[in-house]
Write an enzyme that holds these catalytic residues in place. Structure first.
Site: not given
Ligand code: NI
Length: 151
Positions: A14, A33, A39, A41, A79-80, A124
């Site tokens: 995100h 961020c 980047h 998480h 996811d991903h 996170e």
């Protein structure tokens, strides 16, 4: 009441920024961020359902059902993925842990057919997490962010 929890993991990218802010303000507010290309998480979530065990099954909620619900409604979509671009239900939303948790709640809550959704915890990182209990809150959307979505 008995509280039943299912834990799940996903990895996602995100970038936190508000299109209404100047670059300097975005950097000041969102710091690392705000990195332009985002980047990642490794998120962990805990979904807790409360209720009384069914006398015939002993279950508040069948955890297989809850696991499948989380997988099909949330994990396959995030996811991903890049949360700013790839996820329809986060379109226009600044993808903080707070906002992601609210969005997840709104998807899961109406689909939980036995017991009552009690809390949704979203980590996170190891030390940073949010917890939501479904109080009415606004999920702010920004048109300029929604315009960036790839689909
Ligand atoms: Ni971040």
């Amino acid at each position: 009441m008995i509280y039943v929890t299912r834990r799940a993991h996903f990895s996602a990218a995100h970038r936190l920024y508000n299109p209404g802010f100047s670059d300097a303000r975005n950097e000041a507010v969102f710091d690392k961020c705000n990195n332009y290309y985002g980047h990642g998480h490794n998120y962990q979530m805990e979904v807790t359902v409360k209720g009384i065990p069914d006398p015939e099954t002993g279950y508040v909620i069948d955890l297989k059902f809850l696991a499948r619900l989380i997988e099909e409604e949330i994990l396959v979509k995030v996811d991903h993925k890049h949360l700013n671009f790839d996820v329809d239900f986060l379109s226009g939303v600044i993808p903080t842990a707070e906002n992601i948790a609210i969005a997840f709640w709104r998807i899961l809550e109406p689909k939980i057919s036995s017991g009552i959704l009690h809390s949704l915890k979203l980590y996170e990182s190891e030390n940073n997490f949010v917890e939501y209990f479904g109080e009415p809150v606004e999920l702010a959307r920004h048109d300029a962010l929604a315009g960036e979505a790839r689909r």
